[in-house]
Enzyme design. Sequence first.
Site, short mmCIF file in Angstrom:
data_model
loop_
_atom_site.label_atom_id
_atom_site.label_comp_id
_atom_site.label_asym_id
_atom_site.label_seq_id
_atom_site.Cartn_x
_atom_site.Cartn_y
_atom_site.Cartn_z
N CYS A 1 0.81 -1.24 -0.37
CA CYS A 1 0.11 0.49 0.03
C CYS A 1 0.59 1.38 -0.20
O CYS A 1 1.50 1.34 0.83
CB CYS A 1 -1.08 0.18 1.12
N CYS B 1 -0.30 4.03 2.34
CA CYS B 1 -0.18 4.11 3.44
C CYS B 1 1.54 4.50 3.88
O CYS B 1 1.56 5.48 4.66
CB CYS B 1 -0.34 2.75 4.02
N ASP B 2 1.84 3.78 3.37
CA ASP B 2 3.67 4.01 3.64
C ASP B 2 4.72 4.29 3.01
O ASP B 2 5.81 4.60 3.48
CB ASP B 2 3.84 2.37 3.90
#
Lengths: 108, 314
Positions: B137, B140-141
């Site tokens: 992701c 997300c990261d």
Amino acid sequence: MSEDVIHVTDAAFDEEVLKAQLPVLVDFWATWCGPCMMIAPALDKIAQNYKGKLKVVKVNVDENMKIPARYGISGIPTLYLFKGGEIKERKVGYLSLNELESFVTPHL
Amino acid sequence: MSEMYDVIIIGAGPAGLAAAIYAGRSRLNTLVVEKGIPGGQILVTDWIENYPGFPDGIAPFDLMDAFRRQAEKFGAKIVMEEVRGIRPDPSRAGGWLVAVGAAEHSARAVILTTGAAYRRLNLPREAELIGRGVSYCATCDGPFFRDQAVAVIGGGDSALEEAVFLARLCRRVYVVHRRDEFRAVKVLVERALNEKRILPVTSSTVTRIVGTETVEAVEVRNVQTGKVDRLEVAGVFLYVGLLPNSEFLAGQVVRDDAGYVITDDEMLTSTPAVFAAGDVRKKSLRQISTAVGDGAIAAMSAVRHLQSLQAGHV
């Protein structure tokens, strides 16, 4: 958002998590993270279902950077289970309610 | 507590919510069960720019929230629970029982819209280093790898879309793909190739993720020359295809070798009264737009099925 889930800052982390009497489930999250939003309802449920047995806290990694750096967080959501100040479990990514339960129950 | 529904829809992504809108407008008593939050897999992307009607694009959360409100407006009930399995109702011929959390609800038709998740490569160290540099992701990261070098593995739409997203944050983005050309849609390929920070590494496969505590590098092997290279990166983002969320259906509906549920043109599976729509279904293009079309067809097929039950034809 459930009132049973406590938001914890860098400054309050040691007191609220490491020195807590109960086992503590910590969720490192951010608002821009889809899976973090997806896991939130399950965390609320866990907090309600295990009230008095487990403390559920959230650390927003945007607003708090020291604690995530301390634990080398480079992916979210990351979940930690602390007991007596020690890390017992760690898991990264989305978990369903059932998976969350299996993550916490061995330590209660 | 067991409740009775006309139709139970499993999964509240684009396919499930579209099916719920059509089922609700047909006045079916409709339950949608979602284990996360309405939206599903699409919520891991940064921005949607190919869904018709939004020339400037739209945030995935905003689009899915609108889908949800539209489904609820027409009477669909949405609950956040996990479905553990489905089985034929022993007390009612043709009916189904759906295990939802601790309860088991009955339905006269079931629509499977459980979607798919990003597949793992299953390389050595991949599992251990998830959240320590290995990610599925980018939105997300990605922010954890600001001004660092990262690698994206894959050459499809998701891989290039996320590579372009990462290029805004990271110093360098290698895109490792096993073929000599990216298979993503042209506009994404052009955008990626125009991006100075993106370095394509084509005709190459990842052989190893290197790192003890965190990711330090990936080893890639050129499939034409056999030459092995080491890319020094702090993050590895994997977009190597999808894995359908269909494990819980084993034995109930026919799936292909990859686990995708096989349906006919009306979205009917191998099992009467069980329909499937969206990414979980065997098909050639997995997009929000195709999921929505599938969902509408599945709902109307369910409506016709219930009408024929009432008329006593089945």
